[in-house]
Scaffold this motif. Structure first.
Motif: not given
Length: 195
Positions: A4, A7, A11, A69-70, A81
């Motif tokens: 997390e 991610r 972001h 990351l997905t 993304y």
């Protein structure tokens, strides 16, 4: 937990493009990182993203980055993304920099804060603390660029996009697609009405 954080860092990295534009425009003054350059780089990013997503969804491309990351629900659909890059590209072409830059910051920086406040629980309508946090951070990101009413309108647009997740044809509309567009649209409207 580490995934997390990764991610959220990815972001937040989306803030580098508008930040570089601001630094060049208002600090360095080299004229090398113009709004035209920002637009060109977003188009390049969109093309690369489209190729990667097509290869991932239809060509069997597998990579450890995708695994880390997905999210699970993105395995057979367009990943968040890609929505992020698409909405950023539309935003920089559809809106002037003083509106587009804070809208991109809301996507890159306020949305991860909202995610932390939500505890990464999916809810069609977010909890009150998520609405308050998203609005506050978005407002603070917008206020240096636009008037108080426009900053509030932009924060409201971003908060609505983040806090209410419509489901269309069985698919959740990703807030990475809507946050910058709602925020920039609301700021533009407020600027045209009240300045």
């Amino acid at each position: 937990m580490a995934l997390e954080i990764g991610r959220r860092l990815v972001h937040a990295s989306g803030a580098t493009l508008p930040a570089a534009y601001l630094i060049d425009t208002h600090v360095l003054g080299t004229g090398l990182f113009t709004w035209s350059v920002v637009r060109a780089l977003t188009v390049l990013g969109l093309l690369v993203t489209a190729i990667l997503e097509a290869a991932r969804l239809y060509g069997g491309l597998e990579h450890v980055i995708y695994d880390r990351l997905t999210r699970g629900y993105e395995a057979d659909s367009v990943a968040g993304y890609a929505m992020y890059v698409l909405s950023s590209t539309v935003t920089v072409f559809a809106f002037e920099p003083r509106v587009a830059v804070p809208a991109l910051f809301m996507l890159a920086l306020a949305d991860p804060v909202s995610g932390m406040l939500s505890g990464d629980q999916f809810r069609v309508v977010a909890r009150p603390r998520v609405f308050v946090g998203m609005f506050a951070v978005s407002f603070l990101l917008a206020f240096p660029f636009v008037s108080l009413p426009a900053a509030a309108a932009g924060a409201f647009g971003a908060t609505a996009a983040d806090g209410v997740k419509p489901i269309v044809a069985g698919h959740v509309v990703d807030d990475n697609l809507t946050i910058p567009l709602f925020a920039a649209g609301a700021m533009s409207l407020a600027l045209s009405v009240v300045g």
